[in-house]
Structure formats: structure tokens, C-alpha cells
Scaffold this active site. Sequence first.
Site, PDB file in Angstrom:
ATOM      1  N   GLY A  10       0.832  -1.209   0.000  1.00  0.00           N
ATOM      2  CA  GLY A  10       0.000   0.000   0.000  1.00  0.00           C
ATOM      3  C   GLY A  10       0.859   1.248   0.000  1.00  0.00           C
ATOM      4  N   GLY A  12      -0.466   4.424  -0.007  1.00  0.00           N
ATOM      5  CA  GLY A  12      -1.215   5.603   0.449  1.00  0.00           C
ATOM      6  C   GLY A  12      -0.522   6.226   1.654  1.00  0.00           C
ATOM      7  CB  ALA A  14      -1.605   3.924   6.315  1.00  0.00           C
ATOM      8  N   GLY A  15       0.799   3.527   4.391  1.00  0.00           N
ATOM      9  CA  GLY A  15       1.963   2.742   3.971  1.00  0.00           C
ATOM     10  C   GLY A  15       3.196   3.614   3.821  1.00  0.00           C
ATOM     11  CG  PHE A 118     -13.847  18.931   9.069  1.00  0.00           C
ATOM     12  CD1 PHE A 118     -13.295  19.847   8.196  1.00  0.00           C
ATOM     13  CD2 PHE A 118     -14.116  17.643   8.601  1.00  0.00           C
ATOM     14  CE1 PHE A 118     -13.017  19.495   6.882  1.00  0.00           C
ATOM     15  CE2 PHE A 118     -13.847  17.280   7.293  1.00  0.00           C
ATOM     16  CZ  PHE A 118     -13.294  18.212   6.435  1.00  0.00           C
ATOM     17  CD  GLN A 231     -17.789   8.593   7.750  1.00  0.00           C
ATOM     18  OE1 GLN A 231     -16.713   8.851   7.222  1.00  0.00           O
ATOM     19  NE2 GLN A 231     -18.097   8.979   8.967  1.00  0.00           N
ATOM     20  CG  HIS A 233     -19.106  12.389   2.843  1.00  0.00           C
ATOM     21  ND1 HIS A 233     -19.815  13.522   2.533  1.00  0.00           N
ATOM     22  CD2 HIS A 233     -17.926  12.809   3.360  1.00  0.00           C
ATOM     23  CE1 HIS A 233     -19.083  14.580   2.850  1.00  0.00           C
ATOM     24  NE2 HIS A 233     -17.938  14.176   3.359  1.00  0.00           N
ATOM     25  CG  LEU A 243     -16.213  13.874  -0.701  1.00  0.00           C
ATOM     26  CD1 LEU A 243     -17.266  13.158   0.113  1.00  0.00           C
ATOM     27  CD2 LEU A 243     -14.871  13.791  -0.016  1.00  0.00           C
ATOM     28  CD  GLU A 246     -17.744  16.760   7.671  1.00  0.00           C
ATOM     29  OE1 GLU A 246     -18.139  15.613   7.342  1.00  0.00           O
ATOM     30  OE2 GLU A 246     -17.233  17.018   8.760  1.00  0.00           O
ATOM     31  NE  ARG A 277     -17.580  13.111   6.996  1.00  0.00           N
ATOM     32  CZ  ARG A 277     -16.331  12.961   6.593  1.00  0.00           C
ATOM     33  NH1 ARG A 277     -15.795  11.760   6.543  1.00  0.00           N
ATOM     34  NH2 ARG A 277     -15.614  14.003   6.237  1.00  0.00           N
ATOM     35  CG  HIS A 343     -16.441   9.202   2.620  1.00  0.00           C
ATOM     36  ND1 HIS A 343     -15.788   9.639   1.490  1.00  0.00           N
ATOM     37  CD2 HIS A 343     -15.853   9.857   3.661  1.00  0.00           C
ATOM     38  CE1 HIS A 343     -14.871  10.541   1.831  1.00  0.00           C
ATOM     39  NE2 HIS A 343     -14.875  10.672   3.130  1.00  0.00           N
ATOM     40  CD  GLU A 373     -10.992   3.930   4.197  1.00  0.00           C
ATOM     41  OE1 GLU A 373     -10.340   4.870   3.693  1.00  0.00           O
ATOM     42  OE2 GLU A 373     -12.159   3.653   3.871  1.00  0.00           O
ATOM     43  NE  ARG A 384     -13.228   8.685   8.192  1.00  0.00           N
ATOM     44  CZ  ARG A 384     -12.946   9.745   7.428  1.00  0.00           C
ATOM     45  NH1 ARG A 384     -12.186  10.726   7.877  1.00  0.00           N
ATOM     46  NH2 ARG A 384     -13.431   9.826   6.204  1.00  0.00           N
ATOM     47  CB  SER A 389      -9.635   9.086   7.891  1.00  0.00           C
ATOM     48  OG  SER A 389      -8.960   8.216   7.045  1.00  0.00           O
ATOM     49  CG  LEU A 390      -6.410  12.693   5.483  1.00  0.00           C
ATOM     50  CD1 LEU A 390      -6.193  14.087   4.885  1.00  0.00           C
ATOM     51  CD2 LEU A 390      -5.947  11.644   4.483  1.00  0.00           C
TER      52      LEU A 390
HETATM   53  C1  LIG Z   1     -12.745  11.529  -1.887  1.00  0.00           C
HETATM   54  C2  LIG Z   1     -12.224  11.319  -0.491  1.00  0.00           C
HETATM   55  C3  LIG Z   1     -11.909  12.411   0.306  1.00  0.00           C
HETATM   56  C4  LIG Z   1     -11.427  12.219   1.604  1.00  0.00           C
HETATM   57  N1  LIG Z   1     -11.123  13.314   2.362  1.00  0.00           N
HETATM   58  C5  LIG Z   1     -10.603  13.132   3.601  1.00  0.00           C
HETATM   59  C6  LIG Z   1     -10.215  14.247   4.391  1.00  0.00           C
HETATM   60  O1  LIG Z   1     -10.283  15.401   3.970  1.00  0.00           O
HETATM   61  N2  LIG Z   1      -9.727  14.015   5.637  1.00  0.00           N
HETATM   62  C7  LIG Z   1      -9.593  12.751   6.149  1.00  0.00           C
HETATM   63  O2  LIG Z   1      -9.132  12.603   7.283  1.00  0.00           O
HETATM   64  N3  LIG Z   1      -9.948  11.672   5.406  1.00  0.00           N
HETATM   65  C8  LIG Z   1     -10.434  11.830   4.156  1.00  0.00           C
HETATM   66  N4  LIG Z   1     -10.784  10.728   3.412  1.00  0.00           N
HETATM   67  C9  LIG Z   1     -10.458   9.385   3.911  1.00  0.00           C
HETATM   68  C10 LIG Z   1      -8.960   9.133   3.728  1.00  0.00           C
HETATM   69  O3  LIG Z   1      -8.522   9.767   2.558  1.00  0.00           O
HETATM   70  C11 LIG Z   1      -8.616   7.654   3.630  1.00  0.00           C
HETATM   71  O4  LIG Z   1      -9.202   6.949   4.683  1.00  0.00           O
HETATM   72  C12 LIG Z   1      -7.107   7.445   3.698  1.00  0.00           C
HETATM   73  O5  LIG Z   1      -6.439   8.275   2.780  1.00  0.00           O
HETATM   74  C13 LIG Z   1      -6.745   5.996   3.430  1.00  0.00           C
HETATM   75  O6  LIG Z   1      -5.351   5.897   3.311  1.00  0.00           O
HETATM   76  P1  LIG Z   1      -4.648   4.462   3.283  1.00  0.00           P
HETATM   77  O7  LIG Z   1      -3.186   4.735   3.272  1.00  0.00           O
HETATM   78  O8  LIG Z   1      -5.190   3.626   4.372  1.00  0.00           O
HETATM   79  O9  LIG Z   1      -5.119   3.793   1.913  1.00  0.00           O
HETATM   80  P2  LIG Z   1      -5.168   4.310   0.390  1.00  0.00           P
HETATM   81  O10 LIG Z   1      -4.747   5.703   0.245  1.00  0.00           O
HETATM   82  O11 LIG Z   1      -6.499   3.921  -0.118  1.00  0.00           O
HETATM   83  O12 LIG Z   1      -4.056   3.436  -0.309  1.00  0.00           O
HETATM   84  C14 LIG Z   1      -4.182   2.045  -0.501  1.00  0.00           C
HETATM   85  C15 LIG Z   1      -2.937   1.540  -1.208  1.00  0.00           C
HETATM   86  O13 LIG Z   1      -2.936   0.126  -1.214  1.00  0.00           O
HETATM   87  C16 LIG Z   1      -2.627  -0.342  -2.504  1.00  0.00           C
HETATM   88  N5  LIG Z   1      -3.256  -1.664  -2.647  1.00  0.00           N
HETATM   89  C17 LIG Z   1      -4.518  -2.021  -2.329  1.00  0.00           C
HETATM   90  N6  LIG Z   1      -4.714  -3.329  -2.599  1.00  0.00           N
HETATM   91  C18 LIG Z   1      -3.546  -3.811  -3.089  1.00  0.00           C
HETATM   92  C19 LIG Z   1      -3.102  -5.085  -3.566  1.00  0.00           C
HETATM   93  N7  LIG Z   1      -3.919  -6.151  -3.611  1.00  0.00           N
HETATM   94  N8  LIG Z   1      -1.834  -5.197  -4.020  1.00  0.00           N
HETATM   95  C20 LIG Z   1      -0.994  -4.128  -4.010  1.00  0.00           C
HETATM   96  N9  LIG Z   1      -1.353  -2.908  -3.572  1.00  0.00           N
HETATM   97  C21 LIG Z   1      -2.613  -2.755  -3.116  1.00  0.00           C
HETATM   98  C22 LIG Z   1      -3.181   0.721  -3.430  1.00  0.00           C
HETATM   99  O14 LIG Z   1      -2.551   0.665  -4.681  1.00  0.00           O
HETATM  100  C23 LIG Z   1      -2.819   1.986  -2.646  1.00  0.00           C
HETATM  101  O15 LIG Z   1      -1.477   2.337  -2.911  1.00  0.00           O
HETATM  102  C24 LIG Z   1     -11.269  10.912   2.118  1.00  0.00           C
HETATM  103  C25 LIG Z   1     -11.580   9.822   1.327  1.00  0.00           C
HETATM  104  C26 LIG Z   1     -12.078  10.016   0.043  1.00  0.00           C
HETATM  105  C27 LIG Z   1     -12.447   8.804  -0.759  1.00  0.00           C
END
Ligand SMILES: Cc1cc2nc3c(=O)[nH]c(=O)nc-3n(C[C@H](O)[C@H](O)[C@H](O)COP(=O)(O)OP(=O)(O)OC[C@H]3O[C@@H](n4cnc5c(N)ncnc54)[C@H](O)[C@@H]3O)c2cc1C
Length: 571
Positions: A10, A12, A14-15, A118, A231, A233, A243, A246, A277, A343, A373, A384, A389-390
Site C-alpha cells: 500500500g 497511500g 499509511a503505507g 469540521f 460510513q 458521506h 465527494l 465536508e 456524518r 465513503h 483505513e 468517524r 482518518s488522514l
Molecule cells: C474523496 C475522499 C476524500 C477524503 N477526504 C478526507 C479528508 O479530507 N480528511 C480525512 O481525514 N480523510 C479523508 N478521506 C479518507 C482518507 O482519505 C482515507 O481513509 C485514507 O487516505 C486511506 O489511506 P490508506 O493509506 O489507508 O489507503 P489508500 O490511500 O487507499 O491506499 C491504498 C494503497 O494500497 C494499494 N493496494 C490495495 N490493494 C492492493 C493489492 N492487492 N496489491 C498491491 N497494492 C494494493 C493501493 O494501490 C494503494 O497504494 C477521504 C476519502 C475520500 C475517498
Amino acid sequence: MLEHDIVIIGGGLAGCRAALEALRRDPGLNLALVAKTHPIRSHSVAAQGGIAAALKNVDEQDSWEAHAFDTVKGSDYLADQDAVEILTQEAPQVIIDLEHLGVLFSRLPDGRIAQRAFGGHSHNRTCYAADKTGHAILHELVNNLKRFGVKLYSEWYVLQLILEENQAKGVVMLELATGRLEVVRAKAVMLATGGYGRIYNSTSNDFASTGDGMAMVARAGLPLQDMEFVQFHPTGLYPVGVLISEAVRGEGAYLINNEGERFMATYAPSRMELAPRDITSRAIVTEVRAGRGIGGKDYVYLDLRHLGAETIHSRVPFCWEEAHRHLGIDAVVEPIPVRPTVHYCMGGIPVTVEGQVLRDPETVVRGLFAAGETACVSVHGANRLGSNSLLECIVYGRRAGAALVEAVKGQSLPKLDEGSLLKQATERITSLMERPGDSRIDAVRRQFQDCMTTHCGVYRTEALLQEGIRQLQQIRQRYDQRLRLDDQSKVWNTELIEALELDNLITVGSLILHSALERRESRGSHAREDYPQRDDQKFLCHTLAAFREGSPHISYRPVVITRFTPQERKY
Ligand SMILES: Cc1cc2nc3c(=O)[nH]c(=O)nc-3n(C[C@H](O)[C@H](O)[C@H](O)COP(=O)(O)OP(=O)(O)OC[C@H]3O[C@@H](n4cnc5c(N)ncnc54)[C@H](O)[C@@H]3O)c2cc1C
């Protein structure tokens, strides 16, 4: 066979934050980051409104304790309070660290980081970069990771977690560009695979949010926690589902019904449009059911007009663009049609506050970590708050990164039977490609998403959930017996990846339905029309759902309560 000390799945927030922490602590680590998209295309990049922390730049009365209380109340008292205390106490320092990494936050006139209101937060504490906060943070994290020379497997799809003798030993993955399968052995594995929004037919999430990490864990026989809490939204753009942040309501936008009323006065008089929400989404659905949707249809209006062009274009430019690009609406002069859209998943892989995955309430899985997430630590409980979440990704990504370094110290690489692992993976793919079926992926996925949306939406009942479970069994059979893939190539076979993802969606969806059926109360986002009250006697506890001999099995574990006694939740 590939070999790494640590493999993080991952790219994103977190990773990337975990990888950065591990490499900062030990730059000599052989650490790999794997992502099925390019890391910068992870869903985190789409985060809009901001990231919460009691920095007190705008509101001197704020404190980490107030942030913790808002989070626990928002969670309908299901969050683990020790985890929430860590989240809110560490928040200011992780934001300053992000700033030092180069993240371009929006500013106050005196140069300090700006903070906005918020939903559910009692103080203005959400830091932001206009309405492109995820973009600003993720780019800097990925840039900084490159400085450390991280080994990146971009556009590799992880199919399987290798779990033997209660220890994570690596993963099996497939290179999208070539179809090549590889076994990776590692001393520790971390899952940061994001959410599962694609389980539903209307979602703000990207196409890659297919719950892969959760499904891999569930297939390995481990439990998922609190999966019934989905959740919605309140302000998904109608009818597209993307989206409208908010942040727009944080800047003062109104929600209005067909009669031109700010209907939130009926549901949350003290917080109005900035109620949490779950409450706002239910309010919209209730208005629509009462025939007060716009023109009697299933949406309401988000009205920004009184904010003026200057505020709209400087504070929430991306939301203006979204409404304009998809519907041709100029939000300076026209209201935006919105309705609830899926969401975020509050539930996920149960972990300790160090990010270690739990097999049961007392036992951790050696060498297996999760954050973001996909994990459930649990700071969001039953609902939430926006911008938490960020923060969770950064605080708990960092903690998991630190714990990973400790976990691999003095360890040697595990032994693996590469041949049999490759054989199993090849057989799984061959059986999918050669299935003599008549059902195309799109049709099965649509049937599945409609089933989940109808039977496990904003409002739920016993009868609806039972029917959902019955239909899901048929969908599972249709997938197993009748799925048909046309693309037989190895190069960029997106049809094959979609088939594997659909398998994951169905696996996770089944645990959502069963968890929701067994929770016979209403709490946070889980609204049972047949059990409208919260029931702390029976259900002040986390759900654990796991597959036992192929069937979902439900058990419970206690909630950690430190300083906030559960009370009725009113706004
Ligand atoms: C439109 C939108 C707006 C948002 N706005 C906010 C905000 O303003 N504030 C807030 O706090 N939260 C917000 N959130 C929520 C927040 O963005 C997410 O919960 C958070 O970014 C998730 O991050 P993550 O690192 O857990 O996963 P992600 O960012 O979803 O990353 C997942 C990663 O895992 C990889 N992956 C998945 N499955 C596999 C697999 N099988 N093999 C290899 N790689 C894989 C993907 O390629 C990706 O790199 C929002 C969410 C959305 C959808």
C-alpha cells in the site's frame, strides 16, 4: 524468490508514513513498498478537507482532551479510548513533522497553519491545503521516501498473504505489466491497502478501493472487526457519487430541502450542517423518504451561494470544479444536488496500538502489521469524524513503522516452499481464466453492489439483512461457477485483476452483512429500524467476524474505556 526485511503493501498515506518511519530509524533496512497503483494514485491523494490536530492556531481553547472527547462522542462510544488518546495527543507533533517534510498547508495571515471547522469537532482544528490536502501530503511523503532509496514495486498486485504457524512470512504478487508471479519472503509484512468503497454502487472511493488487505486476512482465517459500520458521506454529488467535501459545510454552506428549509435544524439544532456524518446522512434519507427531496427525487441541495465567489474559489476550489466538471453547475450561483454516498469503513483488521494484527483479543500474529483505513485500532468506533482518518494514517502509520523496525531486529528470513506457493497461485488464476462461464464481471459486480446497497444501506432491518445474505450466497455461486473472462493475455490483464478484486469485495461484503445482522441495536452509522436504540448492556463491544470452515462466525471483544463514560449522544 524475492527477499526483503520488510514488505509494506500500500502506497497511500499509511503505507508511505510507515515506510518513512522505518527507514528514518534504520536507513540500512531492505524495505519494499508494493502498490497495485502508482503510490501517488492511491486514494489518499483524493482526500480533500483536511487533517485534525489541536494546534490551537485559530482556537486557543482547544486541547487534545477536547479532540479526544469529540472523537469518542462521534464514535458513539465504541472507539477504544486508549487509542484515541494516542491519536489526539500525538496529532500536533505529526503535523509539524509533515510541515518540516515540505507539506504546503494553507496559512493564516501571520504565517501559522490555518485550521477550519469540521463536522462533530467542537473547535476549529482541521489543518488543510485548500481542498486538496491528501494530494499535498502524499506527494511529500513519496518524495521523501525516494530520498531514502525505498525499493518500490509499483503496479504489482498482491494476491495472497503467506501465513504459517501464526507468523506472516511474505506475500505472493503479480506484476501487472507482464503477468509474472513472484513469491516475496520477508521478516515482517504490513498491510496498508485502504478501504472497500467499491462494495456499494455509489461511492466516493477510487476504483482500487476493493478491500484486498481485509479479504486476504479473512481468507487466512483471521477476524475482521466492526465491519457493520460503513460510513455514508452526506454530500456525494448526485447522481455521480463523487465527494463534495465536508470542508464546504465547514466554510458555511447550507443543506436545504424541496421547501427551501435548512432541515438540519430538526435533527441536530446545535450543530446544524456540521453534525457528524451518520446523523446528517440519516437526515437526508429521512427528508427524501418524507417526499421533501428536490422535486420529490432522492437528493437535496448543498447551497454555497451566500459564501460568495472569493471564498468558494480560494477555500474549496476543487469542490467547485467537481460540480462544474460533472454537472456543468456553477456553485457560485446555483446549489449543488447531493445525496449520501459510501465513503469510509470504520471497521477493518484488528490491531494493537503498535499496529500488530490480532488473531483474537489476546494473541497477535507474529510479523504482521496493519494501519490506515484497512486497520481497526479502533479510533473511529461506530462513526468517524471527518479529518480524523488522514490523522490516523499518519499517527498509526508512524507507530507501525517504528514497531516494524523492532520486529525484524535479529530475525532471519523465514523458510518458504516457493514451488508450492507459485503452483497454488497459478492454479487460482488458471481456474479463473478457463472457467466456461456465461457471466461477465461487470454483471456480477453490479448484482453484488446492488445487493449490498439495497440490503445494507443507511437504514437496516433483520428482514433486509437476511435477504441480503441469501442473495449474496447466489452471487458467490455465480462467481465461482459461471464467471467468464475473455482476456487471456498476460500483459496488463485488467480483467483478471477485476476478477480477483471482485472475489475480495464479495468476501468482505459477506462479513459486513453477517456483522450487521448480529448487532441488534442502533449505534453510529449502524441504524437498525427494528432496534432503534443504542443498547450498551448487550453491544458496548467490538464485533469480530471470521470465516470458520467457510462460514462467517461472529464473536465480540470489550471496548477500552479510559476517561469518558458513555452517555446519550446528542448534538
Ligand atoms: C474523496 C475522499 C476524500 C477524503 N477526504 C478526507 C479528508 O479530507 N480528511 C480525512 O481525514 N480523510 C479523508 N478521506 C479518507 C482518507 O482519505 C482515507 O481513509 C485514507 O487516505 C486511506 O489511506 P490508506 O493509506 O489507508 O489507503 P489508500 O490511500 O487507499 O491506499 C491504498 C494503497 O494500497 C494499494 N493496494 C490495495 N490493494 C492492493 C493489492 N492487492 N496489491 C498491491 N497494492 C494494493 C493501493 O494501490 C494503494 O497504494 C477521504 C476519502 C475520500 C475517498
